[in-house]
Design a protein around this motif. Structure first.
Motif, PDB file in Angstrom:
ATOM      1  N   ARG A 430       0.849  -1.191   0.000  1.00  0.00           N
ATOM      2  CA  ARG A 430       0.000   0.000   0.000  1.00  0.00           C
ATOM      3  C   ARG A 430       0.883   1.238   0.000  1.00  0.00           C
ATOM      4  O   ARG A 430       1.833   1.354   0.774  1.00  0.00           O
ATOM      5  CB  ARG A 430      -0.919   0.039   1.217  1.00  0.00           C
ATOM      6  CG  ARG A 430      -1.687   1.361   1.372  1.00  0.00           C
ATOM      7  CD  ARG A 430      -2.683   1.324   2.512  1.00  0.00           C
ATOM      8  NE  ARG A 430      -3.756   0.380   2.245  1.00  0.00           N
ATOM      9  CZ  ARG A 430      -4.742   0.105   3.103  1.00  0.00           C
ATOM     10  NH1 ARG A 430      -4.763   0.696   4.292  1.00  0.00           N
ATOM     11  NH2 ARG A 430      -5.686  -0.764   2.780  1.00  0.00           N
ATOM     12  N   ASN A 431       0.546   2.178  -0.882  1.00  0.00           N
ATOM     13  CA  ASN A 431       1.175   3.491  -0.908  1.00  0.00           C
ATOM     14  C   ASN A 431       0.100   4.519  -0.571  1.00  0.00           C
ATOM     15  O   ASN A 431      -0.905   4.627  -1.291  1.00  0.00           O
ATOM     16  CB  ASN A 431       1.776   3.780  -2.283  1.00  0.00           C
ATOM     17  CG  ASN A 431       3.025   2.949  -2.546  1.00  0.00           C
ATOM     18  OD1 ASN A 431       4.118   3.335  -2.164  1.00  0.00           O
ATOM     19  ND2 ASN A 431       2.849   1.805  -3.191  1.00  0.00           N
ATOM     20  N   GLN A 432       0.339   5.243   0.517  1.00  0.00           N
ATOM     21  CA  GLN A 432      -0.709   6.118   1.044  1.00  0.00           C
ATOM     22  C   GLN A 432      -0.160   7.521   1.266  1.00  0.00           C
ATOM     23  O   GLN A 432       0.933   7.708   1.818  1.00  0.00           O
ATOM     24  CB  GLN A 432      -1.236   5.548   2.362  1.00  0.00           C
ATOM     25  CG  GLN A 432      -2.361   6.355   2.994  1.00  0.00           C
ATOM     26  CD  GLN A 432      -2.939   5.649   4.212  1.00  0.00           C
ATOM     27  OE1 GLN A 432      -2.450   4.605   4.637  1.00  0.00           O
ATOM     28  NE2 GLN A 432      -3.991   6.205   4.780  1.00  0.00           N
ATOM     29  N   LEU A 433      -0.937   8.525   0.856  1.00  0.00           N
ATOM     30  CA  LEU A 433      -0.575   9.920   1.082  1.00  0.00           C
ATOM     31  C   LEU A 433      -1.760  10.618   1.745  1.00  0.00           C
ATOM     32  O   LEU A 433      -2.872  10.622   1.215  1.00  0.00           O
ATOM     33  CB  LEU A 433      -0.234  10.619  -0.238  1.00  0.00           C
ATOM     34  CG  LEU A 433       0.129  12.106  -0.138  1.00  0.00           C
ATOM     35  CD1 LEU A 433       1.388  12.302   0.699  1.00  0.00           C
ATOM     36  CD2 LEU A 433       0.316  12.707  -1.529  1.00  0.00           C
ATOM     37  N   THR A 434      -1.498  11.203   2.914  1.00  0.00           N
ATOM     38  CA  THR A 434      -2.524  11.905   3.673  1.00  0.00           C
ATOM     39  C   THR A 434      -2.079  13.342   3.888  1.00  0.00           C
ATOM     40  O   THR A 434      -0.947  13.589   4.320  1.00  0.00           O
ATOM     41  CB  THR A 434      -2.760  11.215   5.034  1.00  0.00           C
ATOM     42  OG1 THR A 434      -3.013   9.823   4.828  1.00  0.00           O
ATOM     43  CG2 THR A 434      -3.944  11.840   5.744  1.00  0.00           C
TER      44      THR A 434
END
Length: 1008
Positions: A430-434
């Protein structure tokens, strides 16, 4: 002409002054009093300023008085004040718990002043976040617990809420995933409040309702404020049914720039593993007919569990921050890098974080602005974790993962999975940007009145990608496209937008009355989108999930889905705070809120609250009670709602049906209703009463708080059977039942020793809660019971927990064990108390018919924690203990793998000792329900703060921490601390536990 005008003007002034003098009984113009009146007539002017606490934070509620007069003002929420005074007047600044300060009026210059805590109360003065503002702790009228950075746990958080475990009475935080870096926590405050809605508190991050916790790093957090009761939480309306946790991040302070570097390195060591047999023990049992159906000896001697464990297990975290500011502007910026390595293979998480904060003021100090930006990017390897541990534990320990030629062994059947091969031949990432950004502006309109506007945007997006090689077991055994690779990709985008204008007014009436009013509007819009696709049959492994259309898309091989939903929430709210003589404090609030999630007939609801506090220790009749330093009594009542369920729940939804041939010869998709509409769907409403006391005794050596509460949630949301007709679908989501909780919470701090350089403090929290499903039916919809807590494993044993109307949450209902017959078959007690075989047991869901009985409760009666804190010169030592008492756990590991009459895989050692008598099938009964009480040394920290004689180093502290150091329990399964005690299905042990480890951490805090 000019001279004549001057004479006339001067004469007029002189006459006016003389008239004033005679009117006040003054005989001559040259008297001292007359001079003072001359000053008042000519030189009185508004004086402005700002008051801050010892840490540089704005201090609201400070009394500002012109010395020798009755003129009084009070600082507002930003610490600002305006008061009419003359050149040379002296202003007195007073605030409970702080020493009196004075400042002289000099020209038009604004006054900037810092208050200092009184020496005797240095550790007790706090400004508490109470929602849409702050209050001095003395003025708080509801049940609020504050945990600041000095009280945080020291073992390196994986989730910000890890810092709070065991720190707040009534707040339960369970980490069922153990030390898995990609697992979260379950949170519950004062018991279960809903059957189908959210039971997790509302998180407010720097003013953002529903703020994303992924944006928070432990070194960026200043404090947590937990609004525990209804009177405090009601200002947040429908999202506050389960309580509110306000998280405040660190901000810059005026002064020279400060640089801070905080870091730790952590490693883990296996502490406890499920008690399965070794290869030698397994071979002995199959040779000596220990198994009813013995397995095979393949000649190997393996420890598959160790093969599943990753190498290194070294995690580290680095946070670098710079902060500072001038008189009108302050800032803070931080960078964070975190590399979390799981104890299992292919189980890790890397994070990169950024946080910026800027506060400034101008426009003659009438306008101030605060800006925050947060960003976090993380890459998570989700392939490992606890999913395959059960297969590893139970795999035949004489069978290798490999073929003789070194290739991975693929079983003939799909189960069990070769877990070691899966970790090598599959990927799941998973690649996640918040991101979040918020801004708040405060404009001082008139004296005491401030208009504020707050806006925020939060955006969370991630991409999941999976691939399984052509040689993987999943691909080889697939019957549709055997030996073809599998790829999947999914995306999620969640966004929310907030806008909240507010108007604050603070007014002092005389010296004894102070009134603060708040009025506001809230708008929130949330939208969520998702897309996923998978395909199978790839003839090479080059593209993985980056070219999913490279093989034909067919009905049996391909899956695709997408979705989008949104909701809007608006509210009007107000609050009034009144203080009399700094002894009696009253608070009242109301929130009128509407949500698109509810039915057309019930879009809006009103949530009122009222509370009061009396500092009884300030009364004259308490003056002779010498052992009481401070005693405040509190009482509050508040109502909150619950809107935490899926969007469009009140509307009819359409779903796809079959594809049919139309009269024109074409084939078309059909659609039909999948949900009944409910225009009367409305809020769950929680009504809560809280009575509490805050105290400080024996020269402030013993301090704490005691709270007693009772809460009732009405109009519970759940799915019920609906008659057909008039309804189209057989079920409907509606409001019916009630659930209640009542309990007691206690928090204590005891300054045991304070002599010279040595200090010893003790912190304690404890609570007990009784949670009951009071009703589950009404005149229209009937239901007596609902089950929870799936047992899983072998035997299709169903759910372990039955919650009946009028009974407590978390009750195990099962068969009462009565022994074994001569053949080793199960015997149980029926409702008449007779021993009967299993075939004679009535498993009915009706209480007046069933033979099942209450055989335990999975919710602890008592939650306890105690911290021992020692300091000696530069050394500090902390030991933190936690305990849960008087509850039961279902040992599902023993049910499935403590019975030697079923599978031929590896089993628990206890299958041939404790459970040796069993010669029958798998069964759920109190035979497997065990006492779960435990006491553990959860954390111990030894630190040293260096006193360096250099102007270049502000502070330097190093420390070592051990976590999960010892455990005392009678439970024979996994560590009871990783078994959930929250929610509606607690107390079910797992058959696939994440490895239970001890963690050791070395950290440094460096400031310059």
């Amino acid at each position: 002409m000019k001279i004549n005008l001057f004479k006339i003007s001067g004469l007029a002034v002189l006459c006016a002054i003389q008239s004033q003098a005679y009117a006040t009984g003054l005989g001559v113009l040259g008297s001292e009093s007359g001079t003072n009146h001359f000053k008042m007539a000519l030189k009185r002017k508004p004086i402005t300023g700002t008051v801050r606490d010892e840490a540089g934070a704005a201090l609201p509620g400070v009394n500002v008085k012109v010395k020798g007069t009755t003129k009084v003002a009070v600082t507002d929420a930003s610490g600002k004040f305006t008061i009419d005074a003359n050149e040379g007047d002296v202003l007195e600044f007073s605030f409970i718990g702080y020493t009196l300060k004075t400042a002289a009026v000099r020209g038009d210059a604004a006054i900037s002043l810092s208050m200092e805590p009184a020496a005797s109360e240095l550790n007790e003065i706090k400004v508490v976040a109470v929602g849409y503002g702050n209050l001095a702790q003395r003025e708080v009228t509801s049940a609020v617990a504050v945990v600041d950075s000095a009280q945080f746990r020291q073992s390196g958080s994986r989730n910000p809420l890890d810092l709070l475990i065991g720190k707040v009475a009534g707040l339960q935080i369970s980490r069922t995933g153990g030390t898995n870096p990609n697992s979260g926590v379950s949170v519950q405050l004062r018991g279960v409040t809903s059957l189908s809605g959210t039971t997790t508190p509302l998180f407010i991050v720097d003013g953002i309702p529903g703020g994303n916790l992924d944006l928070l790093q432990q070194d960026d957090i200043e404090s947590f404020s937990v609004l525990k009761d209804g009177s405090g939480a009601a200002i947040y309306g429908t999202r506050a049914n389960a309580g509110v946790i306000i998280i405040t991040t660190k901000k810059g302070k005026s002064g020279d720039p400060r640089f801070d570097y905080n870091s730790y390195v952590r490693t883990e060591k296996l502490y406890q593993r499920p008690d399965f047999m070794t290869a030698e023990e397994f071979v002995d049992k199959i040779k000596n007919f220990g198994y009813a159906t013995p397995g095979a000896d393949f000649g190997g001697r393996f420890d598959h569990y160790k093969d599943f464990i990753g190498g290194g297990n070294v995690s580290h975290n680095h946070n670098f921050a710079v902060s500072g500011g001038a008189s009108k502007t302050s800032f803070r910026a931080s960078l964070n890098y975190r590399d979390l390595q799981g104890y299992l293979r292919e189980n890790d998480r890397k994070e990169y974080g950024l946080r910026l904060s800027l506060t400034t003021r101008g426009f003659q100090d009438r306008l101030s602005g605060q800006f925050n930006i947060g960003s976090n990017y993380n890459r998570a390897n989700l392939l490992g974790g606890s999913g395959g541990i059960e297969n590893v534990l139970t795999k035949n320990p004489t069978e290798s993962h490999y073929n003789p030629d070194g290739s991975f062994f693929v079983p003939v059947i799909s189960s069990p999975t070769n877990e070691l091969a899966r970790l090598k031949q599959e990927t799941n990432n998973r690649n996640q940007l918040t991101n979040s950004a918020d801004a708040k502006f405060d404009l001082k309109l008139i004296e005491g009145m401030t208009l504020s506007a707050f806006g925020a945007v939060v955006r969370n997006a991630y991409v999941n990608s999976e691939y399984r090689l052509r040689a993987s077991q999943n691909s080889v055994q697939n019957t549709t496209v055997p030996n073809g690779g599998y790829a999947a990709r999914g995306t999620v985008l969640d966004q929310n937008f907030n806008f909240e204008p507010t108007l604050n007014y603070t007014k002092a009436v005389g010296a004894n009355h102070r009134l603060t009013g708040l009025a506001g509007y809230s708008f929130r819009y949330e939208v969520s989108e998702n897309f996923s696709a998978n395909n199978r049959g790839y003839i090479n492994d080059l593209f993985r999930d980056n070219n999913m259309g490279s093989v034909p898309i067919t009905t049996n091989n391909t899956g695709i889905s997408s979705g989008k939903s949104d909701n809007t929430l608006v509210a009007y709210f107000g609050r009034v705070n009144y203080a009399w003589n700094d002894k009696v404090f009253l608070t009242a609030s109301v929130r009128r809120e509407g949500s698109s999630r509810f039915g057309a007939n019930n879009k809006y609801a009103t949530f009122p609250a009222a509370s009061a506090a009396w500092n009884i220790s300030d009364e004259s009749f308490m003056s002779n009670v010498k052992f009481v330093n401070n005693l405040k009594l509190r009482v509050g009542y508040g109502e909150t709602g619950n809107s935490g369920f899926e969007n469009y729940a009140s509307l009819v939804l359409l779903g796809t049906g079959n594809i049919y041939r139309y009269p024109d010869g074409s084939f078309n998709q059909t659609y039909g209703p999948t949900r009944n509409p409910n225009p009367n769907l409305k809020w769950e409403r929680k009504q809560e009463t809280n009575i509490g006391a805050d105290f400080s005794l024996f020269n402030s050596r013993l301090s704490g708080s005691l709270d007693v509460y009772k809460r009732l949630t009405k109009d519970l949301l759940d799915t019920y059977t609906s008659p057909q007709p008039p309804f189209i679908v057989s079920s409907i989501y509606t409001n019916v039942g009630t659930i209640s909780a009542k309990g007691v919470e206690l928090a204590l701090n005891f300054k045991a020793v304070n002599k010279g350089s040595f200090r010893y403090d003790i912190d304690f929290t404890g609570n007990t809660t009784k949670n009951v499903l009071d009703s589950y039916s009404n005149d229209e919809y009937k239901r007596d019971m609902r089950t929870f807590g799936g047992i899983g494993g072998f035997g299709a044993l169903g759910d372990a927990i039955r919650t009946y109307e009028g009974r407590r949450i978390g009750e195990f209902w099962g068969k009462k064990f009565a022994g074994f017959d001569a053949a080793g078959k199960w015997l149980f007690y029926n409702r008449a108390g007779e021993k009967v075989p299993n075939a004679s047991i009535n498993n009915s869901v009706f209480r007046d018919q069933t033979d099942l009985q209450v055989i335990g409760n999975a919710i602890p009666k008592y939650y306890l924690s105690m911290g021992h804190n020692f300091t000696y010169k530069g050394f500090d030592l902390r030991a933190f203990f936690r305990s849960q008492l008087d509850y039961q756990i279902l040992n599902t590991l023993a049910i499935s793998y403590g019975n030697r009459n079923g599978v031929s895989s590896n089993l628990l050692r206890s299958a041939f000792t404790k459970y040796l008598e069993i010669k029958d099938t798998y069964m759920y009964s109190d035979y497997y329900v065990e006492e779960g009480s435990f006491l553990k040394l959860d954390e111990a920290t030894l630190g040293y703060t260096f006193k360096l004689k250099t102007k270049y180093v502000r502070n330097l502290r190093t420390y070592v921490t051990g976590q999960n150091l010892f455990l005392i329990t009678g439970y024979t399964g996994n560590d009871p601390d990783i078994i959930s005690t929250t929610g509606l299905g607690p107390g079910i042990d797992t058959r696939s536990p994440y490895p239970i480890t001890r963690q050791f951490l070395f950290g440094v805090n460096f400031g310059f």
